[in-house]
Design a protein around this motif. Structure first.
Motif, PDB file in Angstrom:
ATOM      1  N   VAL A  51       4.997   1.492  -4.513  1.00  0.00           N
ATOM      2  CA  VAL A  51       3.769   1.583  -3.729  1.00  0.00           C
ATOM      3  C   VAL A  51       2.642   0.868  -4.466  1.00  0.00           C
ATOM      4  O   VAL A  51       1.875   0.088  -3.886  1.00  0.00           O
ATOM      5  CB  VAL A  51       3.404   3.049  -3.452  1.00  0.00           C
ATOM      6  CG1 VAL A  51       1.976   3.173  -2.942  1.00  0.00           C
ATOM      7  CG2 VAL A  51       4.367   3.659  -2.440  1.00  0.00           C
ATOM      8  N   ALA A  52       2.542   1.134  -5.775  1.00  0.00           N
ATOM      9  CA  ALA A  52       1.506   0.478  -6.578  1.00  0.00           C
ATOM     10  C   ALA A  52       1.733  -1.026  -6.636  1.00  0.00           C
ATOM     11  O   ALA A  52       0.780  -1.816  -6.560  1.00  0.00           O
ATOM     12  CB  ALA A  52       1.503   1.065  -7.984  1.00  0.00           C
ATOM     13  N   MET A  53       2.985  -1.429  -6.760  1.00  0.00           N
ATOM     14  CA  MET A  53       3.301  -2.855  -6.835  1.00  0.00           C
ATOM     15  C   MET A  53       2.946  -3.559  -5.532  1.00  0.00           C
ATOM     16  O   MET A  53       2.515  -4.715  -5.533  1.00  0.00           O
ATOM     17  CB  MET A  53       4.779  -3.035  -7.152  1.00  0.00           C
ATOM     18  CG  MET A  53       5.165  -4.416  -7.614  1.00  0.00           C
ATOM     19  SD  MET A  53       6.856  -4.456  -8.244  1.00  0.00           S
ATOM     20  CE  MET A  53       6.972  -6.180  -8.735  1.00  0.00           C
ATOM     21  N   ALA A  54       3.121  -2.869  -4.412  1.00  0.00           N
ATOM     22  CA  ALA A  54       2.754  -3.453  -3.120  1.00  0.00           C
ATOM     23  C   ALA A  54       1.256  -3.351  -2.868  1.00  0.00           C
ATOM     24  O   ALA A  54       0.682  -4.196  -2.187  1.00  0.00           O
ATOM     25  CB  ALA A  54       3.520  -2.754  -1.995  1.00  0.00           C
ATOM     26  N   ALA A  55       0.611  -2.310  -3.425  1.00  0.00           N
ATOM     27  CA  ALA A  55      -0.818  -2.136  -3.213  1.00  0.00           C
ATOM     28  C   ALA A  55      -1.624  -3.200  -3.946  1.00  0.00           C
ATOM     29  O   ALA A  55      -2.679  -3.629  -3.457  1.00  0.00           O
ATOM     30  CB  ALA A  55      -1.259  -0.748  -3.678  1.00  0.00           C
ATOM     31  N   ALA A  56      -1.148  -3.634  -5.109  1.00  0.00           N
ATOM     32  CA  ALA A  56      -1.906  -4.594  -5.926  1.00  0.00           C
ATOM     33  C   ALA A  56      -2.223  -5.884  -5.172  1.00  0.00           C
ATOM     34  O   ALA A  56      -3.387  -6.306  -5.136  1.00  0.00           O
ATOM     35  CB  ALA A  56      -1.152  -4.883  -7.220  1.00  0.00           C
ATOM     36  N   PRO A  57      -1.226  -6.543  -4.555  1.00  0.00           N
ATOM     37  CA  PRO A  57      -1.578  -7.754  -3.803  1.00  0.00           C
ATOM     38  C   PRO A  57      -2.358  -7.470  -2.528  1.00  0.00           C
ATOM     39  O   PRO A  57      -2.972  -8.378  -1.970  1.00  0.00           O
ATOM     40  CB  PRO A  57      -0.220  -8.382  -3.479  1.00  0.00           C
ATOM     41  CG  PRO A  57       0.752  -7.266  -3.542  1.00  0.00           C
ATOM     42  CD  PRO A  57       0.237  -6.351  -4.609  1.00  0.00           C
ATOM     43  N   GLY A  79       8.521  -1.013   2.965  1.00  0.00           N
ATOM     44  CA  GLY A  79       8.195   0.100   2.082  1.00  0.00           C
ATOM     45  C   GLY A  79       9.317   1.106   1.934  1.00  0.00           C
ATOM     46  O   GLY A  79       9.364   1.841   0.943  1.00  0.00           O
ATOM     47  N   LEU A  80      10.221   1.165   2.901  1.00  0.00           N
ATOM     48  CA  LEU A  80      11.394   2.033   2.803  1.00  0.00           C
ATOM     49  C   LEU A  80      12.514   1.380   2.009  1.00  0.00           C
ATOM     50  O   LEU A  80      13.097   1.992   1.105  1.00  0.00           O
ATOM     51  CB  LEU A  80      11.904   2.403   4.200  1.00  0.00           C
ATOM     52  CG  LEU A  80      11.018   3.305   5.059  1.00  0.00           C
ATOM     53  CD1 LEU A  80      11.646   3.486   6.442  1.00  0.00           C
ATOM     54  CD2 LEU A  80      10.796   4.662   4.401  1.00  0.00           C
ATOM     55  N   VAL A  81      12.836   0.135   2.321  1.00  0.00           N
ATOM     56  CA  VAL A  81      14.010  -0.491   1.711  1.00  0.00           C
ATOM     57  C   VAL A  81      13.751  -0.928   0.272  1.00  0.00           C
ATOM     58  O   VAL A  81      14.680  -0.943  -0.556  1.00  0.00           O
ATOM     59  CB  VAL A  81      14.485  -1.688   2.560  1.00  0.00           C
ATOM     60  CG1 VAL A  81      13.507  -2.861   2.491  1.00  0.00           C
ATOM     61  CG2 VAL A  81      15.876  -2.141   2.113  1.00  0.00           C
ATOM     62  N   ASN A  82      12.510  -1.259  -0.067  1.00  0.00           N
ATOM     63  CA  ASN A  82      12.252  -1.774  -1.412  1.00  0.00           C
ATOM     64  C   ASN A  82      12.592  -0.757  -2.506  1.00  0.00           C
ATOM     65  O   ASN A  82      13.415  -1.050  -3.384  1.00  0.00           O
ATOM     66  CB  ASN A  82      10.795  -2.239  -1.513  1.00  0.00           C
ATOM     67  CG  ASN A  82      10.507  -2.959  -2.812  1.00  0.00           C
ATOM     68  OD1 ASN A  82      11.408  -3.403  -3.513  1.00  0.00           O
ATOM     69  ND2 ASN A  82       9.241  -3.068  -3.145  1.00  0.00           N
ATOM     70  N   THR A 129      -3.395  -2.869   4.952  1.00  0.00           N
ATOM     71  CA  THR A 129      -1.926  -2.858   4.977  1.00  0.00           C
ATOM     72  C   THR A 129      -1.343  -2.009   3.853  1.00  0.00           C
ATOM     73  O   THR A 129      -0.209  -1.544   3.955  1.00  0.00           O
ATOM     74  CB  THR A 129      -1.370  -4.289   4.860  1.00  0.00           C
ATOM     75  OG1 THR A 129      -1.750  -4.865   3.599  1.00  0.00           O
ATOM     76  CG2 THR A 129      -1.872  -5.167   5.988  1.00  0.00           C
ATOM     77  N   VAL A 130      -2.123  -1.804   2.793  1.00  0.00           N
ATOM     78  CA  VAL A 130      -1.637  -0.999   1.677  1.00  0.00           C
ATOM     79  C   VAL A 130      -1.298   0.416   2.123  1.00  0.00           C
ATOM     80  O   VAL A 130      -0.328   1.018   1.644  1.00  0.00           O
ATOM     81  CB  VAL A 130      -2.684  -0.973   0.551  1.00  0.00           C
ATOM     82  CG1 VAL A 130      -2.305   0.033  -0.528  1.00  0.00           C
ATOM     83  CG2 VAL A 130      -2.842  -2.358  -0.053  1.00  0.00           C
ATOM     84  N   PHE A 131      -2.065   0.945   3.061  1.00  0.00           N
ATOM     85  CA  PHE A 131      -1.848   2.320   3.480  1.00  0.00           C
ATOM     86  C   PHE A 131      -0.531   2.476   4.237  1.00  0.00           C
ATOM     87  O   PHE A 131       0.100   3.534   4.192  1.00  0.00           O
ATOM     88  CB  PHE A 131      -3.032   2.796   4.324  1.00  0.00           C
ATOM     89  CG  PHE A 131      -4.316   2.864   3.549  1.00  0.00           C
ATOM     90  CD1 PHE A 131      -4.551   3.907   2.670  1.00  0.00           C
ATOM     91  CD2 PHE A 131      -5.261   1.860   3.678  1.00  0.00           C
ATOM     92  CE1 PHE A 131      -5.729   3.962   1.947  1.00  0.00           C
ATOM     93  CE2 PHE A 131      -6.444   1.910   2.949  1.00  0.00           C
ATOM     94  CZ  PHE A 131      -6.686   2.963   2.074  1.00  0.00           C
ATOM     95  N   VAL A 132      -0.098   1.419   4.910  1.00  0.00           N
ATOM     96  CA  VAL A 132       1.218   1.453   5.558  1.00  0.00           C
ATOM     97  C   VAL A 132       2.315   1.528   4.503  1.00  0.00           C
ATOM     98  O   VAL A 132       3.248   2.342   4.599  1.00  0.00           O
ATOM     99  CB  VAL A 132       1.410   0.211   6.450  1.00  0.00           C
ATOM    100  CG1 VAL A 132       2.805   0.235   7.090  1.00  0.00           C
ATOM    101  CG2 VAL A 132       0.339   0.135   7.522  1.00  0.00           C
ATOM    102  N   VAL A 133       2.197   0.676   3.480  1.00  0.00           N
ATOM    103  CA  VAL A 133       3.188   0.681   2.405  1.00  0.00           C
ATOM    104  C   VAL A 133       3.146   2.001   1.647  1.00  0.00           C
ATOM    105  O   VAL A 133       4.186   2.553   1.263  1.00  0.00           O
ATOM    106  CB  VAL A 133       2.944  -0.504   1.453  1.00  0.00           C
ATOM    107  CG1 VAL A 133       3.950  -0.512   0.315  1.00  0.00           C
ATOM    108  CG2 VAL A 133       3.006  -1.818   2.224  1.00  0.00           C
ATOM    109  N   PHE A 134       1.939   2.516   1.434  1.00  0.00           N
ATOM    110  CA  PHE A 134       1.791   3.795   0.737  1.00  0.00           C
ATOM    111  C   PHE A 134       2.495   4.915   1.505  1.00  0.00           C
ATOM    112  O   PHE A 134       3.237   5.719   0.917  1.00  0.00           O
ATOM    113  CB  PHE A 134       0.305   4.108   0.578  1.00  0.00           C
ATOM    114  CG  PHE A 134       0.024   5.400  -0.140  1.00  0.00           C
ATOM    115  CD1 PHE A 134       0.162   5.484  -1.518  1.00  0.00           C
ATOM    116  CD2 PHE A 134      -0.372   6.530   0.556  1.00  0.00           C
ATOM    117  CE1 PHE A 134      -0.092   6.669  -2.189  1.00  0.00           C
ATOM    118  CE2 PHE A 134      -0.633   7.724  -0.109  1.00  0.00           C
ATOM    119  CZ  PHE A 134      -0.495   7.791  -1.486  1.00  0.00           C
ATOM    120  N   ALA A 135       2.289   4.961   2.798  1.00  0.00           N
ATOM    121  CA  ALA A 135       2.913   6.010   3.607  1.00  0.00           C
ATOM    122  C   ALA A 135       4.431   5.905   3.581  1.00  0.00           C
ATOM    123  O   ALA A 135       5.136   6.922   3.431  1.00  0.00           O
ATOM    124  CB  ALA A 135       2.399   5.931   5.043  1.00  0.00           C
ATOM    125  N   SER A 136       4.948   4.690   3.731  1.00  0.00           N
ATOM    126  CA  SER A 136       6.407   4.536   3.731  1.00  0.00           C
ATOM    127  C   SER A 136       6.989   4.829   2.358  1.00  0.00           C
ATOM    128  O   SER A 136       8.102   5.368   2.250  1.00  0.00           O
ATOM    129  CB  SER A 136       6.787   3.128   4.191  1.00  0.00           C
ATOM    130  OG  SER A 136       6.234   2.153   3.336  1.00  0.00           O
TER     131      SER A 136
END
Length: 400
Positions: free
Chosen positions: A143-149, A322-325, A260-267
């Motif tokens: 989640v953090a790795m996806a939130a950074a970009p 966010g699920l598969v990663n 978009t970070v919040f979508v990744v965070f939720a998943s």
């Protein structure tokens, strides 16, 4: 020495793993809003600034191939601290650059240093955790790795406006220093001597070849990497789609990335819970299917894209990613506890290779940017689903 059984996923350890995983992505996307300023200051065309990304990705991908196996042999601690020190030096070179070649050199130094933090964040998680706990740790760090970009372009835009483009490199250098101090004070060696592998360079190359032909590794690793390639293609194509085609401002673009970070965070929060109930492999497949659905929806509307429709399609893709990663990463690394550094390095290499390919295709395809992105997302997700289903068919009696 730190023993795996004694560790718990505390808030402090989670923060450390998240920081190690995210700082590489942060240091890349934070400079995107500054491209016009950098080009003006260094006297180069703005489009040439793409070299700051490609040079970083290439150095990052190659560097981690060596860091992973070396850490399996000598431990994680020295490579994390040494890598962060090199990263800080590279950031200083970038911040002081008076020419374009000097900036590129600094970016390469940055990548060679920070690749250690990124790849070893996964290896450290594998050192300390197993099974569902590993999936939980990876879910939250991813989640953090996806939130950074997602957040970093907004931060970079504010820094560029208030303090100039060099300030972004000052900030990432400071973050690297803080992270190194936190790691030095708060983490012990997670890969004790009795678990290390004494391998030669020839043996390492042989081990890489072994992983590449081992379906337990290559199939889930390739599936995850293909979806990650779609994520980076989105980052590359979004400015052209949202600013040029749909008329958003640069600030609105930054806000969209942040949203978009919040979508990744939720998943990412959902992934371990769903995996506990339905199994990691089933939820990983669900993630790939959602990513494919997002790509197909974007493809269907590519001739008449509106911002709400684009946002919905990308949200579905990001939900699946966010699920598969995290789950796909856990499935990939699970069978290779004694080679966690090497396996994590090769996984990172594959992800960076797919990221570079996805980014390159967004500009190389002679198509409108929305159509190019939709084809990349759809095609990559189809390939990911095929290879992951093959993996599941081979291991349907096992558990992640």
């Amino acid at each position: 020495m730190v023993q795996t059984a004694e560790r718990r996923l505390s808030a402090g350890l989670l923060l450390l793993l998240a920081g190690l995983a995210a700082i590489g992505a942060l240091s890349t996307n934070i400079i995107l809003p500054s491209f016009p300023s950098i080009a003006s200051a260094l006297g180069v065309p703005t489009r040439d600034l793409g070299l700051t990304l490609s040079s970083f990705f290439v150095a990052f991908a190659i560097g981690q191939l060596f860091v992973g196996p070396l850490s399996d042999r000598y431990g994680r601690r020295h490579f994390v601290l040494g890598g962060l020190a090199v990263f800080v030096i590279g950031s200083a070179v970038c911040g002081a650059a008076e020419s374009f070649p000097m900036l590129i050199a600094g970016r390469i130094i940055q990548a060679l240093g920070v690749c250690a933090a990124s790849v070893l964040s996964r290896a450290i998680a594998r050192d300390l955790f197993d099974g569902e706990e590993l999936a939980k740790a990876l879910s939250l760090t991813m989640v953090a790795m996806a939130a950074a970009p997602g957040f970093s372009p907004l931060l970079g835009s504010a820094l560029d406006t208030q303090f100039g483009w060099r300030s972004a490199f000052v900030v990432v250098a400071a973050l690297g220093t803080i992270l190194a101090a936190y790691y030095a004070l708060g983490a012990g060696e997670t890969h004790p001597a009795d678990r290390r592998s004494a391998t030669s360079l020839r043996a390492v190359m042989g081990a890489y070849r072994g992983l590449l032909v081992d379906p337990r590794f290559i199939r889930p690793a390739l599936a995850v990497s293909l979806v990650i390639g779609g994520l980076y293609a989105f980052f590359a194509a979004a400015p052209a789609i949202l600013i040029v085609n749909l008329g958003l401002s640069s600030l609105q673009l930054g806000l969209f990335f942040a949203t978009t970070v919040f979508v990744v965070f939720a998943s990412g929060l959902l992934a371990p819970r769903l995996a506990h109930k339905w199994g990691a492999r089933s939820i990983a497949i669900l993630g790939i299917v959602l990513a494919l659905l997002g790509g197909v929806l974007l493809l269907a509307m590519s001739n008449a894209t509106t911002f709400p429709a684009f946002a919905v399609a990308l949200a579905i893709f990001l939900l699946g990613m966010g699920l598969v990663n995290p789950l796909g990463t856990a499935i990939t690394l699970h069978p290779f506890g004694r080679q966690a550094g090497l396996a994590s390095a090769l996984l990172g290499f594959l992800q960076m290779a797919c990221a570079a390919l996805g980014t390159a295709l967004t500009t190389a395809l002679p198509l409108p940017p929305v159509l190019s992105l939709s084809l990349i997302l759809t095609g990559g997700s189809i390939l990911a689903l095929v290879v992951f289903l093959r993996h599941r068919a081979d291991t349907h009696h096992g558990k992640a």
